[in-house]
Design an enzyme around this catalytic site. Structure first.
Site, PDB file in Angstrom:
ATOM      1  N   ARG A  48       1.899   1.891  -3.472  1.00  0.00           N
ATOM      2  CA  ARG A  48       0.775   2.434  -4.253  1.00  0.00           C
ATOM      3  C   ARG A  48       0.499   3.885  -3.866  1.00  0.00           C
ATOM      4  NH1 ARG A  48      -3.950  -1.823  -3.525  1.00  0.00           N
ATOM      5  NH2 ARG A  48      -5.080  -0.471  -4.969  1.00  0.00           N
ATOM      6  N   GLN A 100     -15.060   2.434  -7.489  1.00  0.00           N
ATOM      7  CA  GLN A 100     -14.402   1.304  -6.833  1.00  0.00           C
ATOM      8  C   GLN A 100     -12.966   1.690  -6.464  1.00  0.00           C
ATOM      9  OE1 GLN A 100     -15.082  -2.578  -9.091  1.00  0.00           O
ATOM     10  NE2 GLN A 100     -15.964  -1.077 -10.500  1.00  0.00           N
ATOM     11  N   ASN A 101     -12.516   2.808  -7.013  1.00  0.00           N
ATOM     12  CA  ASN A 101     -11.119   3.187  -6.860  1.00  0.00           C
ATOM     13  C   ASN A 101     -10.853   3.759  -5.468  1.00  0.00           C
ATOM     14  OD1 ASN A 101     -10.992   2.523  -9.537  1.00  0.00           O
ATOM     15  ND2 ASN A 101     -10.971   4.635 -10.279  1.00  0.00           N
ATOM     16  N   HIS A 143     -15.030   1.174  -2.081  1.00  0.00           N
ATOM     17  CA  HIS A 143     -13.969   0.330  -1.504  1.00  0.00           C
ATOM     18  C   HIS A 143     -13.007   1.112  -0.636  1.00  0.00           C
ATOM     19  CE1 HIS A 143     -14.797  -2.622  -5.041  1.00  0.00           C
ATOM     20  NE2 HIS A 143     -15.705  -2.674  -4.093  1.00  0.00           N
ATOM     21  N   ASN A 149     -15.035   2.125 -22.311  1.00  0.00           N
ATOM     22  CA  ASN A 149     -13.927   1.207 -22.047  1.00  0.00           C
ATOM     23  C   ASN A 149     -13.317   0.826 -23.389  1.00  0.00           C
ATOM     24  OD1 ASN A 149     -12.304  -1.065 -21.298  1.00  0.00           O
ATOM     25  ND2 ASN A 149     -13.645  -1.415 -19.534  1.00  0.00           N
ATOM     26  N   PRO A 150     -11.980   0.893 -23.519  1.00  0.00           N
ATOM     27  CA  PRO A 150     -11.395   0.506 -24.819  1.00  0.00           C
ATOM     28  C   PRO A 150     -11.577  -0.972 -25.135  1.00  0.00           C
ATOM     29  CG  PRO A 150      -9.663   1.148 -23.250  1.00  0.00           C
ATOM     30  CD  PRO A 150     -10.965   1.348 -22.571  1.00  0.00           C
ATOM     31  N   SER A 209     -13.738  -3.609 -15.335  1.00  0.00           N
ATOM     32  CA  SER A 209     -13.931  -4.919 -15.989  1.00  0.00           C
ATOM     33  C   SER A 209     -15.234  -5.560 -15.516  1.00  0.00           C
ATOM     34  CB  SER A 209     -12.744  -5.833 -15.667  1.00  0.00           C
ATOM     35  OG  SER A 209     -12.594  -5.942 -14.253  1.00  0.00           O
ATOM     36  N   TYR A 266       0.834  -1.218   0.000  1.00  0.00           N
ATOM     37  CA  TYR A 266       0.000   0.000   0.000  1.00  0.00           C
ATOM     38  C   TYR A 266       0.861   1.257   0.000  1.00  0.00           C
ATOM     39  CZ  TYR A 266      -4.386  -2.452   0.227  1.00  0.00           C
ATOM     40  OH  TYR A 266      -5.467  -3.230  -0.109  1.00  0.00           O
ATOM     41  N   ASP A 326      -7.958   5.535  -5.034  1.00  0.00           N
ATOM     42  CA  ASP A 326      -6.810   6.430  -5.284  1.00  0.00           C
ATOM     43  C   ASP A 326      -7.103   7.911  -5.048  1.00  0.00           C
ATOM     44  OD1 ASP A 326      -7.218   5.913  -8.897  1.00  0.00           O
ATOM     45  OD2 ASP A 326      -8.234   7.345  -7.565  1.00  0.00           O
TER      46      ASP A 326
HETATM   47  C1  BV8 Z   1     -18.362  -8.605  -0.478  1.00  0.00           C
HETATM   48  C2  BV8 Z   1      -9.901  -2.284  -2.500  1.00  0.00           C
HETATM   49  C3  BV8 Z   1     -19.893  -9.577   1.016  1.00  0.00           C
HETATM   50  C4  BV8 Z   1      -8.586  -2.789  -2.019  1.00  0.00           C
HETATM   51  C5  BV8 Z   1     -10.956  -3.999  -3.898  1.00  0.00           C
HETATM   52  C6  BV8 Z   1     -18.239 -15.059  -6.776  1.00  0.00           C
HETATM   53  C7  BV8 Z   1     -19.128 -14.352  -7.554  1.00  0.00           C
HETATM   54  C8  BV8 Z   1     -19.456 -13.058  -7.252  1.00  0.00           C
HETATM   55  C9  BV8 Z   1     -18.871 -12.424  -6.158  1.00  0.00           C
HETATM   56  C10 BV8 Z   1     -17.972 -13.119  -5.405  1.00  0.00           C
HETATM   57  C11 BV8 Z   1     -17.652 -14.428  -5.687  1.00  0.00           C
HETATM   58  N1  BV8 Z   1     -16.744 -14.834  -4.774  1.00  0.00           N
HETATM   59  C12 BV8 Z   1     -16.472 -13.818  -3.900  1.00  0.00           C
HETATM   60  C13 BV8 Z   1     -17.222 -12.786  -4.287  1.00  0.00           C
HETATM   61  C14 BV8 Z   1     -17.287 -11.497  -3.669  1.00  0.00           C
HETATM   62  C15 BV8 Z   1     -16.070 -10.671  -4.055  1.00  0.00           C
HETATM   63  C16 BV8 Z   1     -15.877 -10.601  -5.548  1.00  0.00           C
HETATM   64  O1  BV8 Z   1     -16.579  -9.886  -6.236  1.00  0.00           O
HETATM   65  N2  BV8 Z   1     -14.888 -11.361  -6.064  1.00  0.00           N
HETATM   66  C17 BV8 Z   1     -14.641 -11.335  -7.492  1.00  0.00           C
HETATM   67  C18 BV8 Z   1     -13.136 -11.319  -7.746  1.00  0.00           C
HETATM   68  C19 BV8 Z   1     -15.315 -12.564  -8.106  1.00  0.00           C
HETATM   69  N3  BV8 Z   1     -16.392  -9.361  -3.550  1.00  0.00           N
HETATM   70  C20 BV8 Z   1     -16.064  -9.055  -2.303  1.00  0.00           C
HETATM   71  O2  BV8 Z   1     -15.410  -9.762  -1.567  1.00  0.00           O
HETATM   72  C21 BV8 Z   1     -16.572  -7.705  -1.829  1.00  0.00           C
HETATM   73  N4  BV8 Z   1     -17.241  -7.889  -0.550  1.00  0.00           N
HETATM   74  O3  BV8 Z   1     -18.878  -9.155  -1.418  1.00  0.00           O
HETATM   75  O4  BV8 Z   1     -18.855  -8.662   0.811  1.00  0.00           O
HETATM   76  C22 BV8 Z   1     -19.213 -10.852   1.431  1.00  0.00           C
HETATM   77  C23 BV8 Z   1     -18.697 -10.891   2.715  1.00  0.00           C
HETATM   78  C24 BV8 Z   1     -18.123 -12.073   3.156  1.00  0.00           C
HETATM   79  C25 BV8 Z   1     -18.014 -13.194   2.274  1.00  0.00           C
HETATM   80  C26 BV8 Z   1     -18.487 -13.085   0.934  1.00  0.00           C
HETATM   81  C27 BV8 Z   1     -19.094 -11.909   0.518  1.00  0.00           C
HETATM   82  C28 BV8 Z   1     -15.424  -6.753  -1.611  1.00  0.00           C
HETATM   83  C29 BV8 Z   1     -14.772  -6.458  -2.944  1.00  0.00           C
HETATM   84  C30 BV8 Z   1     -13.815  -5.281  -2.762  1.00  0.00           C
HETATM   85  C31 BV8 Z   1     -12.375  -5.739  -2.912  1.00  0.00           C
HETATM   86  N5  BV8 Z   1     -11.498  -4.560  -2.854  1.00  0.00           N
HETATM   87  N6  BV8 Z   1     -10.202  -2.887  -3.807  1.00  0.00           N
HETATM   88  C32 BV8 Z   1      -7.446  -2.349  -2.908  1.00  0.00           C
HETATM   89  O5  BV8 Z   1      -7.669  -1.764  -3.981  1.00  0.00           O
HETATM   90  O6  BV8 Z   1      -6.296  -2.590  -2.494  1.00  0.00           O
HETATM   91  S1  BV8 Z   1     -11.223  -4.672  -5.397  1.00  0.00           S
HETATM   92  C33 BV8 Z   1     -10.325  -3.846  -6.575  1.00  0.00           C
HETATM   93  O7  BV8 Z   1     -10.338  -4.673  -7.717  1.00  0.00           O
HETATM   94  C34 BV8 Z   1     -10.926  -2.548  -7.059  1.00  0.00           C
HETATM   95  O8  BV8 Z   1     -11.479  -1.774  -6.048  1.00  0.00           O
HETATM   96  C35 BV8 Z   1     -11.939  -2.975  -8.095  1.00  0.00           C
HETATM   97  O9  BV8 Z   1     -13.174  -3.256  -7.509  1.00  0.00           O
HETATM   98  C36 BV8 Z   1     -11.327  -4.268  -8.603  1.00  0.00           C
HETATM   99  C37 BV8 Z   1     -10.630  -4.059  -9.919  1.00  0.00           C
HETATM  100  O10 BV8 Z   1     -11.614  -3.918 -10.845  1.00  0.00           O
HETATM  101  P1  BV8 Z   1     -11.584  -2.708 -11.875  1.00  0.00           P
HETATM  102  O11 BV8 Z   1     -11.615  -1.417 -11.144  1.00  0.00           O
HETATM  103  O12 BV8 Z   1     -12.649  -2.995 -12.840  1.00  0.00           O
HETATM  104  O13 BV8 Z   1     -10.145  -2.783 -12.550  1.00  0.00           O
HETATM  105  P2  BV8 Z   1      -9.631  -3.854 -13.615  1.00  0.00           P
HETATM  106  O14 BV8 Z   1      -8.151  -3.740 -13.680  1.00  0.00           O
HETATM  107  O15 BV8 Z   1     -10.264  -5.183 -13.349  1.00  0.00           O
HETATM  108  O16 BV8 Z   1     -10.249  -3.343 -14.997  1.00  0.00           O
HETATM  109  C38 BV8 Z   1      -9.812  -2.114 -15.535  1.00  0.00           C
HETATM  110  C39 BV8 Z   1     -10.709  -1.844 -16.711  1.00  0.00           C
HETATM  111  O17 BV8 Z   1     -10.382  -0.558 -17.222  1.00  0.00           O
HETATM  112  C40 BV8 Z   1     -10.528  -2.829 -17.837  1.00  0.00           C
HETATM  113  O18 BV8 Z   1     -11.801  -3.230 -18.336  1.00  0.00           O
HETATM  114  C41 BV8 Z   1      -9.766  -2.029 -18.891  1.00  0.00           C
HETATM  115  O19 BV8 Z   1     -10.131  -2.420 -20.226  1.00  0.00           O
HETATM  116  C42 BV8 Z   1     -10.252  -0.652 -18.621  1.00  0.00           C
HETATM  117  N7  BV8 Z   1      -9.349   0.435 -19.021  1.00  0.00           N
HETATM  118  C43 BV8 Z   1      -7.999   0.406 -19.112  1.00  0.00           C
HETATM  119  N8  BV8 Z   1      -7.566   1.635 -19.511  1.00  0.00           N
HETATM  120  C44 BV8 Z   1      -8.671   2.431 -19.645  1.00  0.00           C
HETATM  121  C45 BV8 Z   1      -9.800   1.666 -19.341  1.00  0.00           C
HETATM  122  N9  BV8 Z   1     -11.058   2.161 -19.394  1.00  0.00           N
HETATM  123  C46 BV8 Z   1     -11.202   3.454 -19.765  1.00  0.00           C
HETATM  124  N10 BV8 Z   1     -10.161   4.254 -20.069  1.00  0.00           N
HETATM  125  C47 BV8 Z   1      -8.888   3.781 -20.020  1.00  0.00           C
HETATM  126  N11 BV8 Z   1      -7.844   4.581 -20.356  1.00  0.00           N
END
Ligand code: BV8
Length: 266
Positions: free
Chosen positions: A81, A116-117, A134, A230-231, A206, A78, A119
């Site tokens: 970051r 979700q960010n 988050h 989103n690109p 995503s 952290y 930052d």
């Molecule tokens: C919860 C903080 C209840 C920390 C983060 C199965 C199915 C469904 C859900 C779950 C499951 N199993 C577990 C879960 C729940 C889980 C979850 O969703 N898991 C996923 C992986 C399946 N969720 C949780 O745990 C949440 N809590 O549900 O509580 C609970 C309680 C107990 C038990 C169970 C459930 C908590 C989730 C929060 C986690 N914390 N961040 C830190 O950052 O250090 S997550 C972190 O990753 C971010 O905050 C964000 O949410 C995620 C990343 O996603 P994105 O922001 O979308 O980023 P990514 O890189 O993926 O994508 C970037 C996109 O930008 C791409 O599409 C790219 O093409 C695009 N891009 C790139 N350049 C550009 C662009 N777009 C535009 N312009 C550009 N220039």
């Protein structure tokens, strides 16, 4: 290869076609992810080479178990970051959203930014009403404390990993880790905005992490148009009302310009 600074003609034509609908929207919700900060130089999570998750195991680092196992390593991550984020600036996409919020507020309309960010770049760009689903990387709280004990800690770099508070208690980042509950007030406000909006923009995510990824589905179910910026295609793309395939730092300023032009005409 240098990033284009303007949308290509086809994307521009798509933006011009969508502008009237956005200009007429009384209630707009915006849901952003890491992609909106990519053009500022903040690594996203999934982008293969640069993504944070390519270098680190997120479940190990962004989880309470990972923290309990090795708080020093998690805080080192952290702190790195925080230093990266401290050294960058918001980009044109962040500023466009802040201007849009002000314009809608001045017109007596609602504009709810949900991110979700962690930052804080939306805040640094001037957005004032932000639901940080988050948390925020500049905030901390005692590991064994409550959400109400959260406070800002700007030291960068940190003097030690993990940092301690005045009473010697270990501090944790005030962010939501995997399998941790989100703040119920944030959840309620975000889903209220998703159900009340006429249009939602889903920008730079995503759409994989829940419950944030459910927001656009919820907006669609309540009759809103949901436009993805989103690109790349995402899990949500097939359901989107429209997909603007471009970088948010390029698309959002042009979209806002077209929308404000339309608003002045109407
Ligand atoms: C919860 C903080 C209840 C920390 C983060 C199965 C199915 C469904 C859900 C779950 C499951 N199993 C577990 C879960 C729940 C889980 C979850 O969703 N898991 C996923 C992986 C399946 N969720 C949780 O745990 C949440 N809590 O549900 O509580 C609970 C309680 C107990 C038990 C169970 C459930 C908590 C989730 C929060 C986690 N914390 N961040 C830190 O950052 O250090 S997550 C972190 O990753 C971010 O905050 C964000 O949410 C995620 C990343 O996603 P994105 O922001 O979308 O980023 P990514 O890189 O993926 O994508 C970037 C996109 O930008 C791409 O599409 C790219 O093409 C695009 N891009 C790139 N350049 C550009 C662009 N777009 C535009 N312009 C550009 N220039």
């Amino acid at each position: 290869m240098a990033q284009p600074s303007q949308p290509d003609p086809q994307l521009l034509e798509q933006i011009e076609r969508l502008a009237p609908q956005l200009a007429a929207a009384q209630n707009i919700a915006i849901s952003t992810g890491a992609g909106v900060s990519a053009e500022s130089g903040v690594p996203t999570f999934r982008d293969a080479q640069t993504g944070l998750w390519a270098k680190y195991d997120p479940v190990m680092l962004a989880s309470i178990d990972g923290f309990r196992r090795d708080p020093a390593t998690v805080w080192k991550w952290y702190d790195e970051r925080r230093q990266t984020i401290r050294a960058v600036e918001p980009n044109a996409g962040h500023y466009a959203l802040a201007q849009w919020e002000q314009a809608w507020r001045d017109a007596g309309r609602t504009f709810q930014l949900i991110t979700q960010n962690i930052d804080d770049l939306h805040g640094r760009a001037g957005s004032s009403d932000i639901i940080e689903l988050h948390g925020n990387i500049w905030w901390v709280r005692p590991l064994h404390g409550t959400l109400l004990e959260a406070r800002r800690l700007d030291d960068c770099p940190l003097a030690q990993h993990p940092p301690l508070d005045e009473q010697g208690r270990v501090l944790r980042p005030h962010v939501v880790w995997f399998n941790e509950q989100l703040d119920p007030l944030n959840i309620e406000a975000a889903f209220d905005a998703a159900s009340a909006c006429d249009v939602m923009l889903v920008v730079g995510t995503s759409s994989v992490v829940y419950p944030a990824a459910a927001l656009p589905l919820y907006a669609l179910r309540h009759g809103a148009a949901v436009i993805e910026v989103n690109p790349q295609p995402t899990e949500f793309s097939p359901l989107a009302s429209a997909c603007l395939r471009g970088a948010s730092g390029i698309v959002l300023p042009v979209l806002l310009e077209q929308v404000l032009e339309q608003s002045l005409r109407s």
